[in-house]
Scaffold this motif. Structure first.
Motif, PDB file in Angstrom:
ATOM      1  N   ASP A  79       0.838  -1.193   0.000  1.00  0.00           N
ATOM      2  CA  ASP A  79       0.000   0.000   0.000  1.00  0.00           C
ATOM      3  C   ASP A  79       0.878   1.250   0.000  1.00  0.00           C
ATOM      4  O   ASP A  79       1.117   1.880   1.033  1.00  0.00           O
ATOM      5  CB  ASP A  79      -0.923  -0.009   1.219  1.00  0.00           C
ATOM      6  CG  ASP A  79      -2.009   1.054   1.140  1.00  0.00           C
ATOM      7  OD1 ASP A  79      -1.881   1.971   0.311  1.00  0.00           O
ATOM      8  OD2 ASP A  79      -2.982   0.968   1.915  1.00  0.00           O
ATOM      9  N   LYS A  80       1.365   1.619  -1.173  1.00  0.00           N
ATOM     10  CA  LYS A  80       2.281   2.754  -1.305  1.00  0.00           C
ATOM     11  C   LYS A  80       1.594   4.077  -0.964  1.00  0.00           C
ATOM     12  O   LYS A  80       2.171   4.931  -0.276  1.00  0.00           O
ATOM     13  CB  LYS A  80       2.823   2.790  -2.733  1.00  0.00           C
ATOM     14  CG  LYS A  80       3.733   3.963  -3.038  1.00  0.00           C
ATOM     15  CD  LYS A  80       4.180   3.903  -4.490  1.00  0.00           C
ATOM     16  CE  LYS A  80       5.037   5.084  -4.893  1.00  0.00           C
ATOM     17  NZ  LYS A  80       5.447   5.003  -6.316  1.00  0.00           N
ATOM     18  N   ALA A  81       0.360   4.251  -1.416  1.00  0.00           N
ATOM     19  CA  ALA A  81      -0.341   5.525  -1.219  1.00  0.00           C
ATOM     20  C   ALA A  81      -0.511   5.840   0.264  1.00  0.00           C
ATOM     21  O   ALA A  81      -0.211   6.943   0.726  1.00  0.00           O
ATOM     22  CB  ALA A  81      -1.696   5.491  -1.920  1.00  0.00           C
ATOM     23  N   ASN A  82      -0.994   4.857   1.032  1.00  0.00           N
ATOM     24  CA  ASN A  82      -1.183   5.082   2.466  1.00  0.00           C
ATOM     25  C   ASN A  82       0.140   5.310   3.171  1.00  0.00           C
ATOM     26  O   ASN A  82       0.229   6.116   4.100  1.00  0.00           O
ATOM     27  CB  ASN A  82      -1.911   3.888   3.100  1.00  0.00           C
ATOM     28  CG  ASN A  82      -3.384   4.173   3.319  1.00  0.00           C
ATOM     29  OD1 ASN A  82      -3.790   5.317   3.465  1.00  0.00           O
ATOM     30  ND2 ASN A  82      -4.188   3.139   3.331  1.00  0.00           N
TER      31      ASN A  82
ATOM     32  N   THR B 108       7.802  -0.928  -2.737  1.00  0.00           N
ATOM     33  CA  THR B 108       6.634  -0.937  -3.625  1.00  0.00           C
ATOM     34  C   THR B 108       7.023  -0.880  -5.102  1.00  0.00           C
ATOM     35  O   THR B 108       6.196  -0.581  -5.956  1.00  0.00           O
ATOM     36  CB  THR B 108       5.705   0.248  -3.281  1.00  0.00           C
ATOM     37  OG1 THR B 108       6.463   1.473  -3.286  1.00  0.00           O
ATOM     38  CG2 THR B 108       5.083   0.052  -1.904  1.00  0.00           C
TER      39      THR B 108
ATOM     40  N   LEU C 176       2.919   6.692   2.025  1.00  0.00           N
ATOM     41  CA  LEU C 176       3.421   8.051   1.795  1.00  0.00           C
ATOM     42  C   LEU C 176       2.546   9.090   2.485  1.00  0.00           C
ATOM     43  O   LEU C 176       3.039  10.121   2.962  1.00  0.00           O
ATOM     44  CB  LEU C 176       3.509   8.324   0.296  1.00  0.00           C
ATOM     45  CG  LEU C 176       4.550   7.479  -0.466  1.00  0.00           C
ATOM     46  CD1 LEU C 176       4.480   7.775  -1.958  1.00  0.00           C
ATOM     47  CD2 LEU C 176       5.955   7.732   0.070  1.00  0.00           C
ATOM     48  N   THR C 177       1.240   8.841   2.545  1.00  0.00           N
ATOM     49  CA  THR C 177       0.332   9.770   3.232  1.00  0.00           C
ATOM     50  C   THR C 177       0.648   9.830   4.718  1.00  0.00           C
ATOM     51  O   THR C 177       0.669  10.914   5.319  1.00  0.00           O
ATOM     52  CB  THR C 177      -1.130   9.340   3.022  1.00  0.00           C
ATOM     53  OG1 THR C 177      -1.426   9.335   1.623  1.00  0.00           O
ATOM     54  CG2 THR C 177      -2.079  10.285   3.733  1.00  0.00           C
TER      55      THR C 177
ATOM     56  N   ASP D 284       3.832  11.869   5.365  1.00  0.00           N
ATOM     57  CA  ASP D 284       3.882  13.249   4.901  1.00  0.00           C
ATOM     58  C   ASP D 284       4.076  14.286   6.015  1.00  0.00           C
ATOM     59  O   ASP D 284       4.914  15.179   5.870  1.00  0.00           O
ATOM     60  CB  ASP D 284       2.615  13.570   4.089  1.00  0.00           C
ATOM     61  CG  ASP D 284       2.706  14.935   3.436  1.00  0.00           C
ATOM     62  OD1 ASP D 284       3.592  15.128   2.580  1.00  0.00           O
ATOM     63  OD2 ASP D 284       1.903  15.819   3.795  1.00  0.00           O
TER      64      ASP D 284
END
Length: 472
Positions: free
Chosen positions: A187-190, A217, A192-193, A196
């Motif tokens: 789960d790359k998006a989560n 990822t 990085l979020t 942040d």
């Protein structure tokens, strides 16, 4: 095997403290305070609270020099040793504490955290469960229990534990571990979020974690660019082969790699780079990068927990200070021979405790299996109570029983009208049954009537737990 420094910055890899006698010699900066300190254990707690585990460990060791059985000093020394990166010393202290108080949840939790640093997640999880059973709040062990789950490849449980910590406080280490866990599960998006906010605060460890997230990822190019942005060139180049391999690993292998620098084929962990940002980074504070070093590991640049470079002269001064015993404790400092004997005794004690722990674990497992079997049997008996039937035929081949039923029903239609066929195994054959009847007497009454009508049959009682299947 190639060795780099640990890149996550979660733990100090300095091994300045290996055994009590080595650390007990560390001097304090202000000796005048010793005259007014009433409770040395309280002073050690204060040192831990202000983020100085080395001083806390030195103070705890002074207490243990006077009273080797002081439970709070042993537990505190274990936590302090773990904070400075010496898991072996921490295990030593916690094992000694466990001997004194075998049902102390703090000791179980501390020993579990130490075993995580030795990459033994299965044993650590058992200890964390024991600690919670003994009254330790789950949130107190959640950070390291989450890492144990990641090392076992159970990212979902790991993420739940990190989230539990973050509901209590915004712990930067929990945030970084949660992001890495998301990346391990793809789960790359989560990931990085989650990172942040720390990236915006210029958290050095978070920027290093970002490189790992991208590598795990599949974004190797992005990972290398991220590493180049925060590491000196020679360290970033050394890290490239490591980053290139991360995406191909299983989740548990990724956890071992990014947290301990340990690849599946490695017999011992690699040490990954824990470096400060390169001055060329536009997004991070500029700082002078350490020059490449070809010296031995002992001479390589050292970094503190915040990523600040510690100069060699400063390191030498600290080493010299640690080697000089404080005057107030000179009488209590053991001789080398006594220290060696104590170390050997501690090692024997640890081996004995490990064997005892293995026996306890085996006994607990056998007991758990016994209880599980009993529960399963009780469940089976509840769903299949004792029942009363009448057997009208049998057959070795179960699928042919429906044909036998049609045959019997054709020959004795009136006697079998309204009845349904059932089967249960018996030795090497299968019974063809009708029923169930309300009681043993009711089954016998039917047998008497059926036999008078020419149907050969007899009553059968199936015991509780005996499964009986209906024939369609």
């Amino acid at each position: 095997m190639i060795k780099l420094y640990h890149i996550l910055g979660g733990w100090s890899l300095l091994t300045a403290i290996v055994a009590p006698v080595q650390v007990g010699a560390q001097s304090l900066d202000d000796t005048s305070e010793e005259a007014v300190v009433v409770d040395p254990v309280a002073a050690a707690r204060d040192a831990m609270a202000r983020g100085d585990p080395a001083e806390a460990l030195a103070r705890y060791l002074r207490v243990l020099a006077r009273d080797p059985g002081d439970l709070e000093a042993l537990t505190g020394a274990g936590s302090a040793a773990l904070a400075v990166g010496d898991a072996d010393a921490a295990i030593n202290f916690f094992v000694r504490a466990e001997k004194i108080s075998p049902r102390d949840g703090r000791v179980k939790a501390g020993l579990g955290s130490a075993l995580i640093q030795k990459e033994q997640p299965r044993a650590a999880l058992r200890l964390f469960d024991n600690a919670i059973d003994l009254g330790i709040p789950p949130v107190d062990v959640a950070l390291d229990r989450g890492l144990a789950y990641d090392l076992r490849g159970d990212n979902r449980k790991a993420q739940a534990d990190y989230a539990l910590v973050m509901r209590t406080k915004q712990d930067p280490e929990a945030i970084r571990r949660l992001a890495l866990s998301f990346a391990m599960s793809g789960d790359k998006a989560n990931a990085l979020t989650i990172l942040d906010p720390l990236l915006r605060k210029k958290d050095i460890a978070a920027w290093r974690a970002r490189a790992f997230v991208l590598a795990m990822t599949g974004d190797t190019v992005g990972a290398e660019a991220a590493a180049n942005a925060v590491l000196p060139r020679f360290q970033a180049d050394a890290l490239k082969p490591f980053l290139a391999r991360l995406a191909s690993l299983k989740p548990a292998e990724k956890a071992a790699a990014v947290h301990f620098g340990h690849f599946p084929e490695d017999k011992v962990p690699m040490q990954l780079a824990e470096a400060r940002p390169a001055p060329s980074s536009k997004e991070l504070p500029a700082a002078a990068s350490p020059a490449p070093s070809t010296s031995s590991p002992a001479q390589r640049p050292q970094f503190d927990r915040s990523g600040r470079l510690v100069s060699r002269s400063e390191t030498s001064q600290r080493t010299a200070a640690a080697a000089t015993p404080p005057a107030s404790d000179s009488a209590s400092t053991p001789s080398p021979a006594v220290a060696a004997e104590q170390k050997a005794a501690d090692q024997r004690s640890l081996a004995e405790d490990r064997r005892a722990a293995q026996k306890r674990a085996a006994a607990e497992k056998a007991e758990a299996e016994k209880k599980a079997k009993a529960r399963e049997e009780a469940k089976t008996k509840k769903s299949n109570p004792e029942r009363y039937w009448v057997q009208i035929a049998s057959g070795a081949y179960k699928p042919d029983l429906d044909k036998e039923w049609d045959k019997q029903k054709k020959a004795h239609g009136k006697l079998l009208a309204g009845r349904s066929p059932w089967t249960a195994p018996y030795k090497a054959t299968n019974r063809l049954l009708i029923g169930p009847f309300a009681s043993k007497g009711a089954a016998q009454d039917y047998v008497n009537t059926a036999r008078a009508g020419g149907l050969s049959c007899f009553p059968v009682t199936t015991p509780a737990g005996q499964k009986v299947d209906r024939i369609d």
